[in-house]
Design an enzyme around this catalytic site. Structure first.
Site: not given
Length: 786
Positions: A152, A178, A199, A429-430, A432, A463-464, A485
């Site tokens: 990202q 990945w 992905q 984005w929070r 992680d 996310e998150h 996510e």
């Protein structure tokens, strides 16, 4: 995205070595020292083709050496190339912006290579390759291939790749590492694009010779030579034309002067904007911009420039803002070079935009500060009502970041109240992992809240956050590609309940909305800390104006018993394990609202013949006779000891994560699309089998004193062999460090001595470890130096 499931896609290939072409230094070479003598300050290098290639290579490689693994550092750089040809080869690390200064990408030719590898992480894992930008140049790669292995917040724009483009990296065994990207726009690739293990990916207004494969969610909008296939295998979503776009403004030079080019608003486009002639638009002289510098500028000086009618060009660095930057004038541009960060320090928004036409904001990281902000970016005040369809506001390449570098908090990342706003590559984005990454330490309710009408977003990564990731309240919304996510660190189910429903849908369209459409929606889970369940990944009103195309849920990994129960509105199977394949990935190809949701008042018939059989010390399997309904049964809700346990789309359910030698009772209710619920079934009872004895946690860990300046951190797997363990640590005075630990045969554990500590220092540390080919993250622990 810090942890991702290892893709089953493996690439075996022979590797062609890349080598730099470095000509001998000309006697007339311009000194490299002049690269930082421009109006943009010392962190912006402006290269000229008359500079020696060896000198340019040295600067670029020195920057990369510093930034390769500097994930949460404070350094920022821009490497800008004036028109001409350059025989250089280099990699691009964190917080580095590489761009050509021509009006066309082909005005700047890099003969050699501009690449992004992922060798700093074990197994060539690119899932943390964030925060970098490459744009507006041509690359003729030595060996014929350009490698850009990113995830990202690493946008690729206005590129001409003269050869193959690979979107991943190889590990030492030639397996595809990945990767979790990504975004390509307004670009041309002469050869094949090879995502391999990527992905998901969004490509907008681009062209290539061919595209090789998909993994979970590949979306193409307004692009040429798109691949063919039927979702979900392969996982392609193709939208023929881009309905509305204004390409991102960019810096260029002509006649010894700097300008910012502002592309024109276009509709129903396909392919790169510059392929058949110059990109339409207008040039603004740099004199219309206030050049912001982090070492001298404040919120007051920046607001003063805005009040004078200036645009803002942010040079690299970190800007601490004790007040909101207030954009009041139509057509104002806020543009960052070198991935600058803006941090609100007093509990206000970093930026607010009046309900005016044509504002353009791009190339920035907006970070939550220590004092909670209601929102980080607010576009239009509450109640905005103006029609901006002829000249929309655009948001480009923005990261909203809560935690990671500092302990931050906010309620909402971006709140859009104005109508007709367009987003183009947004990551909310929070954190992680990193500084302050914990459930109650860096809280955010929502990444994105949309209240305006007719808002369009290309590439929404969200996310998150603690509640809905995306909450869409306005009509006429469109989203082309969604990757999300849900939070890793939910401590228990009780902490994450939306009323009586398990969890908060990632993608939530409010019940009052009558028109909305989205393409390529992916929602992934990794409930790291508890057996948590999410009832629906996507929730939308069942009305005829709502359509969602090509949906995917993925169980990346997590605590046994965790799951995403449904894809959308109670339909689609659950994801709960890595095997079999249907336990890891579920898809729904199309959702089209019928408009009958509120008129159906008839409940399904009662489920019958419920039976329960214990199959292990932690699992009980349930079966029952199917219910019927006048419209259709959408799901069965399972109740354990009177409390909701989960849902199933079929008349069976496996209840996992239970205690050994424990009695449980179950009932089941059927539910239809309209939300009508049947009476409860008969009660079935079962007792789990006895435990096998022994057991214990998956790992043990610790930190202990070594000497006056060092602490020993250690990690010991229980019952498995870890192929690697990485310790992530930080303490006051340094950002997060990521170190691959060393295995100690005598203690049978992984160890690393943390240096630089003094008495009273609090060490925060966590681990990333490999187990059976998958990567896991632990919670964050603390230890105080005695």
């Amino acid at each position: 995205m810090h942890k991702s499931l290892a893709s089953t896609f493996s690439v075996l290939a022979a590797a062609a070595g890349l080598c730099s072409v470095v000509p001998s230094m000309s006697q007339a070479a311009t000194p490299i020292s002049q690269a930082t003598s421009t109006i943009f300050g010392p962190r912006v290098y402006v290269f000229d083709p008359t500079m020696a290639a060896a000198d340019i290579n040295n600067v670029a490689n020195t920057v990369f050496a510093k930034m390769e693994s500097n994930q949460f550092g404070t350094d920022r750089y821009a490497l800008l190339f004036k028109p001409g040809a350059y025989n250089v080869t280099f990699n691009v690390g964190f917080y580095t912006h590489v761009a050509g200064l021509g009006q066309s990408p082909d005005d700047v030719n890099i003969n050699g290579g501009v690449n992004v590898n992922s060798q700093w992480m074990p197994a060539a894992n690119a899932t943390c390759n964030f925060w970098r930008t490459i744009e507006n140049l041509a690359i003729a790669p030595t060996g014929g291939m350009t490698r850009i292995a990113v995830s990202q917040a690493a946008p690729l724009r206005r590129l001409h790749i003269k050869g193959e483009l690979d979107l991943f990296d190889f590990d030492s065994n030639w397996n595809a590492g990945w990767a979790s990207g990504g975004f390509l726009a307004d670009s041309l690739v002469d050869g094949i694009v090879v995502p391999a293990s990527q992905q998901q990916w969004l490509s907008r207004n681009s062209k290539w010779a061919s595209w090789s494969n998909a993994v979970w969610n590949m979306v193409f909008v307004g692009s040429v030579n798109t691949p063919s296939g039927t979702f979900p295998e392969p996982a392609y979503t193709v939208v023929d034309r881009t309905p509305i776009i204004r390409e991102k403004p960019y810096l260029y030079t002509s006649g010894g002067q700097y300008y910012v080019f502002v592309p024109a608003l276009q509709t129903n486009t396909q392919g790169p904007s510059w392929l058949n002639g110059a990109t339409p638009g207008q040039s603004l002289p740099i004199s219309q911009f206030y050049i912001a510098r982090p070492e001298t500028d404040t919120a007051a000086s920046l607001n003063n420039a805005l009040n004078q009618g200036k645009h803002l060009l942010f040079t690299p660095g970190i800007y601490q803002l004790n007040d909101t930057l207030r954009v009041k004038n139509a057509n104002t541009i806020l543009l960052g070079i070198g991935v600058p960060s803006l941090i609100p320090t007093s509990g206000l928004s970093a930026i607010s935009v009046a309900d005016v036409d044509g504002v353009k904001i791009g190339g920035l990281i907006l970070e939550a500060g220590a004092v909670n902000s209601p929102s980080i970016l607010e576009v239009g005040p509450t109640g905005s009502s103006a029609d901006h369809s002829a000249n929309p506001t655009f948001l480009y390449d923005l990261t909203i970041r809560t935690g990671g570098t500092i302990t931050g908090r906010n309620d909402v990342g971006i709140k859009i109240n104005s109508h007709n706003v367009v987003g183009d590559q947004l990551w909310l984005w929070r954190a992680d992992h990193g500084e302050g990454a914990a459930w109650t330490t860096n809280p955010t309710k929502n990444g994105l809240v949309v209240n305006g009408r007719n808002v369009t977003i290309y590439g929404l990564f969200n996310e998150h956050h603690n509640e809905y990731q995306t909450l869409w309240n306005g009509n006429g919304g469109r989203v082309y590609f969604y990757q999300s996510e849900i939070p890793y660190d939910v401590p228990n189910q009780a902490s994450w309940m939306n009323g009586s429903v398990n969890g908060y849908a990632s993608y939530k369209v409010a019940n009052s909305v009558t028109t909305h459409e989205a393409w390529g929606v992916g929602v992934y889970s990794y409930f790291r800390d508890a057996a948590v369940k999410l009832h629906n990944a996507i929730e939308v009103p069942n009305v005829t104006g709502v359509k969602i195309h090509h949906m995917t849920t993925i169980w990346l990994n997590g605590t046994a018993g965790s799951e995403i129960t449904h894809v959308i509105n109670g339909t689609g199977g659950r994801v709960y394990a890595n095997t079999p394949a249907t336990a890891m990935r579920q898809t729904v190809s199309e959702f089209a609202g019928t408009g009958t949701g509120t008129s159906d008042t008839q409940a399904p018939t009662t489920p019958a013949n419920l039976s329960a059989v214990a199959t292990s010390s932690s699992q009980i399997n349930l079966t029952w006779s199917a219910s019927s309904d006048n419209v259709g049964v959408s799901a069965y809700d399972v109740y354990r000891n009177g409390s909701y346990a989960g849902s199933s789309g079929a008349p069976s359910y496996s209840d996992t994560g239970l205690a050994a030698s424990t009695a449980y009772s179950y009932t089941v209710k059927a539910r239809d699309v309209a939300g009508n619920v049947s009476a409860a079934s008969n009660t079935a009872n079962a007792t789990t089998q006895a435990g096998s004895g022994g057991g214990g946690t998956e790992f043990t860990y610790g930190a202990s004193n070594v000497n006056t300046t060092q602490a020993l951190t250690w990690f010991k797997p229980n019952g498995f062999t870890a192929s690697y363990v990485i310790v992530h640590y930080s303490y006051t005075g340094i950002g997060q460090q990521n170190i691959t630990m060393t295995y100690n045969n005598s203690t049978a554990r992984w160890e690393y001595n943390v240096p630089g500590l003094s008495s009273g220092k609090v060490l925060s540390y966590s681990f990333t470890y490999n187990k059976n080919g998958a990567q896991y993250d632990t919670p964050t622990y603390t230890w105080t130096k005695p």
